[in-house]
Design an enzyme around this catalytic site. Structure first.
Site, short mmCIF file in Angstrom:
data_model
loop_
_atom_site.label_atom_id
_atom_site.label_comp_id
_atom_site.label_asym_id
_atom_site.label_seq_id
_atom_site.Cartn_x
_atom_site.Cartn_y
_atom_site.Cartn_z
N CYS A 131 0.93 -1.51 -0.23
CA CYS A 131 0.31 -0.48 -0.03
C CYS A 131 0.68 1.05 0.06
CB CYS A 131 -0.78 0.06 1.29
SG CYS A 131 -2.73 1.54 1.34
N HIS A 145 -3.95 -5.53 1.05
CA HIS A 145 -3.14 -5.96 2.52
C HIS A 145 -2.94 -7.43 3.14
CE1 HIS A 145 -2.60 -1.34 3.35
NE2 HIS A 145 -3.49 -1.65 3.03
N GLU A 199 -1.27 -8.62 5.56
CA GLU A 199 -1.45 -8.58 6.34
C GLU A 199 -2.17 -8.48 7.23
OE1 GLU A 199 -0.05 -5.86 4.55
OE2 GLU A 199 -1.10 -4.41 5.12
#
Lengths: 974, 268
Positions: free
Chosen positions: B95, B235, B237
């Site tokens: 990002c 994302h 994560e």
């Protein structure tokens, strides 16, 4: 002096941006396209001028994207041409409007540009920014001014020009040390009140007289610093005097008969705190003492929760108002030494389709308010890296002149890590943003009604936030907390340093030097520095030995800190400017001198609308048919999908969102509540829920019913997603009109009584709350609005439940009895019928919710959804659309044949009800767990693609999932 | 394996802690280091075996997403970072980190890096790709599927079998190129790393919301020519435990991306 003007345009700007459409709504149909450009002004007041190469590097590195943009650098600003001169032969009908921030309003881009330029070796640069709109169309000067004022520029914080705008750089004024002595001696009551009005103090006659006699006694005149300090400390916003006042309350029946007359010794003590004390939950760590309420989370951590309102700022400058609303509530969480982990927001707006000609003078169109507020919330929360996970949006014409913006924040803190006692000699250290002339008089301004002139009078109260500076505060205070560097912490909110230092030093006294306060620009008088509500500042009480370590941490996190003075121990507030005392007040007068007001309150029960529902429905009109009503309910703006808003908020950041705002295979069904797992606690399965209850429509009918229903709604929403009903804490936020009118105050008393009764019934404590009064525009109050927010412990996140249907063949149960409670209902509103009883407290709801929770913990519940606006029919529709599955439901068990029209069982809004989906194999076990509860098997999940409703097996109507989706999602439906 | 990973925290970063958790779950040892500590020389890039530039809003993105952080990378860390990359250690930009790598010219990187190096400190690489405003002109948060591009130079990603499912949360994630030639070059040289797809792995074909931001050719992530620098907008994560998955189907863990990149670090 030479100013460079750099215009950056996008290559492929189609000239849309929704501005032409918005202009058409204003009635300006000749605007064809609007292209935007970004403008940067660079000023070099002292330094040598940069080389052409340096300017080019600045553009290349910082200002222009080489793939999508190009720039034009103009080294001499053109003299500001008027619109006629802009009419070039080669570009007929092209007009330019340029918009820039007013001096003193935070311009983050300009500050970032200055620091970035320094990295490139270009020093002593002053930057300013502006936006350019290039409009095409046959537009008159009147059209252009209207477009600027109503669409492109907000006069409160911005200025505009037709043609090129002249930049204003902030660093232009001289220091001012003027302190005024304001003699009150001998002033009459009227003169005292006039003095209060003139200085925007919002103090009443009694309060002014108290101040007058105090200064007469000590034999001198107050300084402006002292008067402002007293006005802020005693403001409704800071001291909540209405909730502490003595109230003579009369309850009258609709026929005018007095039902009861009571003396209430403070609403807060009598109803809100009393409920918390009565339920006496051991897991409450802090209620009503700190800046946020605190409950136990697990063995290691506690959770802090706070909800604030930012209504008046949002009315004037929606983006900035909402932006700083989030900023403020997040600082409340930092102020209890917690790490913020989530945000919530609840918004109340006027009707979005209001035609511009009907807009009263002095207010912004509700669509513009909504757009700005939503963008402001997203901007701040997203940039702080906090998930915005729960909320509601309500539309009602009552909010036209005075929208409501409730901002909430949750934080996580290690147990016992929040020190609250400053010690004598501790240094008073301010952290974070610099102080400017922004946000002056916020506390007193929010304690007065709005009028059409408020925009021009109180513009300085409104600000734009700088979330990245606040992010630094989060990191710095957390690090300082972990190293135990401070003895107390508070935020600079309303009243600024005056409030922060005044409250923190209440017991000890404080001595501060205003010349040490870091300023954004010179030119502030002492009282302005002291009262400024400039954003993103906190105050710490730091033992002097810890200062070097704190400075190291501040340098690491890029946060500015400054030592302003110390806590003296003599009980006096001493404020100095260059050593000279500009305020000297005993803390005792500041904090205890405020006379407790007495007020009268009157509540008259509404005469019931005697026309019966049967009569209303007897008219054979298609829009009264059940299916048509359901479609109208699903597409009602308050019920319909809020996806267009919610998707602009990051609800995933921090990776702990377990139940998110949208559920189901298409990730678009409505969730009842959010479930969150805080980062750093993944060692166990415990999580927490956030939910809300709000129903102003019901409040217009009966404020007591609104309160008990809001508590039940917040509570049942929490239970629906898996919260333990014995571990739910509540927050109350009242937004009300002017409480000096007995009718407004009477309604507020009734709502507080409902809050007490409900909390005791649910055995749930209030841990924090806030009231925002004087929500009136030109004498018209908003509908009294109570928001109940609930935070609950979800013992096992892997058992968390969602609302969408899961599996064809599963059984659907309705838990809770349904009564004819249509007073203040959505059905009533759609029918224009004001009859029926309002919803009441359910019988023994806590036992019911405990039973559901036990079934959930045993893994029996596949989905669970609460019944609220629109009752059973709306709730079933939402479960179907979330799961993209049908259901076949027979409502005869709901109320039997008591009503000839099925409208009552379908749309009644009785509290305490949940829909449960259960696998056939678990049906017997569920019925066993719920054996002493009013629970009915009403149907099953199907793959028919239809919600089929019958009564005694006779069809009422069928509605397809596509119809439900398109009604509920509107233009967003795919 | 105990790979020390540098999670670079520039002022305004906010998904650093989640990135650290993902690295930890994937078996490495993350260290969140503030950019000021690197500037002060208290910590060095060379102390670490992998670099993650996490999501967030560095410096508020006030002059465009990642622009100020890109300036930091170019002004303060040009040599250190270039050396880190040239030794082949993995670099992951997510990002805002991706935006910074693109805007500082590290992604996709110049075809002939020696030319650029001769220009010395503070030189700006010529850029012909960017991440700009979403076509819908607003920030959006929603879950998306992305598939590893067949034949990508980031060959460590090949071990990721099924589409990764994870959220996007950005306002400036629209990947664009200067012209068609650039796109052909990216595709031809295997510099595309991820594309937006549907749940079956079929290309989004520009369809919203599968392609959430209007990126050209559904490009969600790219890599450099050596394949060790990877950047993407979504994302991964935020999907490291199946309980985070809104579809609750147990598929598409973003953790697989961290595992793949960490495994590729073993050779350096």
């Amino acid at each position: 002096m030479k100013i460079f003007r750099i215009e950056v345009t996008k290559h492929s700007d189609a000239g849309d941006h929704g501005i032409a459409a918005a202009a058409h709504r204003l009635g300006i149909s000749s605007l064809r396209t609007c292209r935007k450009a970004q403008i940067y002004f660079l000023n070099f007041p002292t330094a040598e001028l940069p080389t052409t190469d340096q300017i080019k590097r600045l553009c290349d590195f910082l200002l222009v994207d080489p793939v999508t943009e190009s720039a034009q650098v103009i080294s001499q600003p053109r003299p500001c041409p008027n619109d006629d001169q802009l009419q070039h032969a080669d570009a007929p009908n092209e007009h330019v409007i340029e918009v820039a921030l007013r001096p003193g309003v935070t311009d983050v881009a300009a500050r970032v540009l200055e620091r970035g330029a320094a990295e490139l070796g270009i020093h002593d640069l002053e930057a300013a920014t502006a936006a350019q709109f290039r409009l095409k169309g046959d537009l008159s000067p009147t059209d252009l001014h209207r477009l600027a004022r109503d669409l492109l520029c907000n006069d409160t914080i911005e200025r505009y020009s037709l043609g090129s705008i002249e930049p204003i750089f902030d660093h232009s004024s001289e220091a001012r040390d003027h302190v005024e002595q304001v003699s009150l001696t001998g002033l009459s009551d009227e003169e005292l009140l006039a003095c209060s009005r003139e200085r925007l103090l919002s103090l009443d006659t009694e309060e002014m007289k108290e101040i007058q006699s105090f200064y007469d006694e000590i034999g001198r005149a107050p300084t402006d610093v002292e008067l402002e300090t007293l006005a802020q400390t005693w403001s409704e916003h800071c001291v909540h005097k209405t909730f502490k006042s003595n109230i003579a309350f009369t309850l009258r029946s609709a026929s005018g008969q007095a039902l009861s007359v009571d003396e209430i010794q403070g609403l807060l003590r009598t109803y809100i705190q009393a409920a918390t004390e009565k339920v006496n939950r051991p897991w409450v760590r802090s209620a009503f003492v700190d800046d946020a309420g605190i409950i136990e989370f697990d063995e290691q951590f506690d959770l802090a929760f706070k909800v604030e309102t930012h209504n008046h700022p949002s009315a004037l400058e929606p983006f900035g108002g909402a932006n700083t609303g989030i900023g403020g509530v997040v600082r409340d969480i930092i102020a209890v030494s917690a790490r913020p982990v989530a945000c919530t927001d609840v918004l109340c707006f006027g009707p979005q389709d209001l035609i511009p000609q009907e807009l009263p003078a002095g207010i912004l169109h509700p669509a513009r308010v909504k757009e700005g507020v939503v963008a402001g919330i997203g901007d701040y929360g997203n940039k702080l890296g906090l998930p915005t996970v729960n909320g509601a949006v309500i539309y009602d014409e009552g909010y036209l002149g005075n929208p409501l913006v409730f901002c909430g924040a949750v934080g996580l803190l290690p147990k016992g890590s929040h020190p609250t006692e400053p010690r004598q000699g501790d240094r008073i250290v301010v952290l974070g943003g610099r102080t400017g002339r922004d946000g002056i008089h916020g506390a007193t301004f929010s304690s007065a009604e709005l009028t059409q002139d408020t925009h021009s009078e109180s513009g300085s109260a409104v600000q734009i936030g700088d979330p990245i500076t606040e992010k630094g505060l989060i990191e710095l205070v957390e690090a300082a907390r972990d190293q135990r560097l401070y003895n107390a912490v508070t935020d600079c909110g309303a009243g600024g340093l005056s409030s922060a230092v005044g409250e923190m030093g209440e017991k000890l006294g404080a001595d501060v030097e205003l010349q040490d306060v870091p300023l954004k620009y010179p030119g502030l008088t002492p009282w302005e520095i002291w009262l400024s509500e400039a954003q993103e500042r906190m105050v710490l009480a730091v033992p002097s030995g810890n200062l070097p370590r704190l400075q190291e941490l501040a340098d690491l996190w890029d946060v500015e800190i400054r030592d302003l003075g110390h806590f003296s121990g003599d009980g006096w507030l001493r404020v100095r400017y260059g050593g000279r005392a500009v305020a000297e007040l005993p803390m005792s007068f500041l904090h205890d001198g405020l006379p407790i007001p007495s007020r009268t309150a009157l509540y008259e029960e509404q005469a019931p609308d005697l026309s019966s529902l049967q009569t209303v429905l007897a008219r054979p009109r298609p829009e009264l048919q059940e299916k048509e009503l359901l479609v109208r309910m699903l597409s009602h703006p308050t019920v319909a999908s809020k996806e267009r808003i919610v998707r602009t908020y990051d609800h995933e950041v921090r990776g702990g969102t377990i139940v998110r705002p949208f559920v189901g295979p298409h990730m678009d069904g409505p969730a009842d509540a959010a479930v969150l797992k805080p980062l750093g606690t993944w060692g166990h399965e415990r999580a927490f829920s956030l939910s809300t209850g709000i129903n102003p429509l019901l409040g217009k009918r009966d404020c007591y019913a609104m309160a008990v229903s809001a508590v039940d709604e917040a509570f049942r929403n929490a239970v629906s997603v898996g919260a333990d009903p014995d571990r739910i804490a509540l927050l109350d936020n009242f937004c009300w009109g002017n409480p000096t009118f007995p009718d407004r105050l009477g309604a507020l008393v009734r709502a507080c009584q409902g809050c007490y009764d409900a909390a005791v019934t649910y055995n749930a404590p209030y841990i924090s709350g806030k009231d925002s009064l004087f929500n009136e525009f030109e004498g018209q109050p908003i509908p009294g609005t109570l928001l109940i927010s609930a935070i609950g412990i979800v013992p096992d996140m892997r058992r968390a439940c969602t609302s969408h249907l899961k599996q064809p063949g599963n059984c659907i149960f309705l838990l809770g009895e349904t009564r004819e409670e249509l007073g203040g209902s959505l059905l009533g509103q759609l029918l224009g019928w004001n009859g029926g009883d309002p919803p009441s407290l359910p019988e023994e709801p806590l036992r019911r919710y405990r039973a559901v929770h036990a079934a959930m913990q045993a893994g029996m519940i596949q989905s669970c959804h609460d019944l609220s606006e629109g009752g059973l029919a709306v709730a079933l529709s939402e479960m179907c659309l979330g799961g993209r599955l049908g259901a076949s439901v027979d409502i005869s068990p709901v109320m039997g044949d008591a009503y000839s029209h099925p409208h009552v069982p379908l749309f009644s809004e009785t509290n305490g009800r949940l829909l449960l989906e259960v696998a056939p194999s678990d049906r017997a076990a569920l019925e066993e767990i719920l054996s002493d509860q009013p629970v009915s098997f009403i149907g099953e999940v199907t793959d028919s693609g239809q919600l089929a409703l019958t009564r005694n097996r006779q069809p009422i109507f069928n509605i397809s999932i596509e119809e439900i989706v398109s009604a509920w999602k509107g233009a967003d439906a795919e | 394996m105990n790979l020390p990973i540098l999670i670079l925290h520039a002022t305004g970063a906010n998904r650093d802690a989640e990135a650290a958790r993902a690295c930890e779950l994937a078996g490495a040892t993350p260290h969140i280091v503030h950019i000021n500590q690197l500037r002060a020389g208290i910590r060095r890039f060379s102390d670490f075996g992998m670099l993650v530039l996490p999501g967030g809003f560095s410096y508020g993105d006030a002059l465009g997403a990642g622009v100020r952080q890109a300036l930091d990378l170019n002004v303060f860390f040009q040599e250190e970072l270039t050396e880190f990359i040239e030794t082949g250690k993995p670099v992951l930009g997510i990002c805002n980190g991706f935006q910074s790598l693109v805007k500082s010219g590290h992604l996709p990187g110049a075809a002939d890096d020696t030319v650029r190096r001769s220009e010395g400190r503070h030189a700006l690489r010529r850029r012909d790709v960017t991440l700009t405003h979403n076509v819908r002109e607003r920030f959006e948060c929603r879950w998306v599927h992305l598939a590893v591009e067949q034949g990508t130079r980031a060959n460590c990603l090949a071990q990721i079998g099924e589409p990764v499912f994870c959220p996007v949360a950005h306002g400036e994630g629209n990947f664009q190129v200067a012209d068609n030639e650039v796109l052909e070059q990216l595709e031809g040289e295997g510099l595309v790393a991820f594309r937006y797809v549907d749940s079956n792995g079929e290309r989004a074909g520009g369809r919203y919301p599968l392609n959430p931001n209007g990126s050209v050719a559904d490009i969600a992530g790219i890599c450099n020519r050596a394949g060790n620098v990877v950047g993407l907008m979504p994302h991964p994560e935020d999907h490291v435990d199946p309980i985070q998955n809104p579809l609750a189907d147990g598929k598409g863990l973003g953790l697989s991306l961290f595992r793949a990149m960490i495994a590729s670090a073993a050779g350096h």
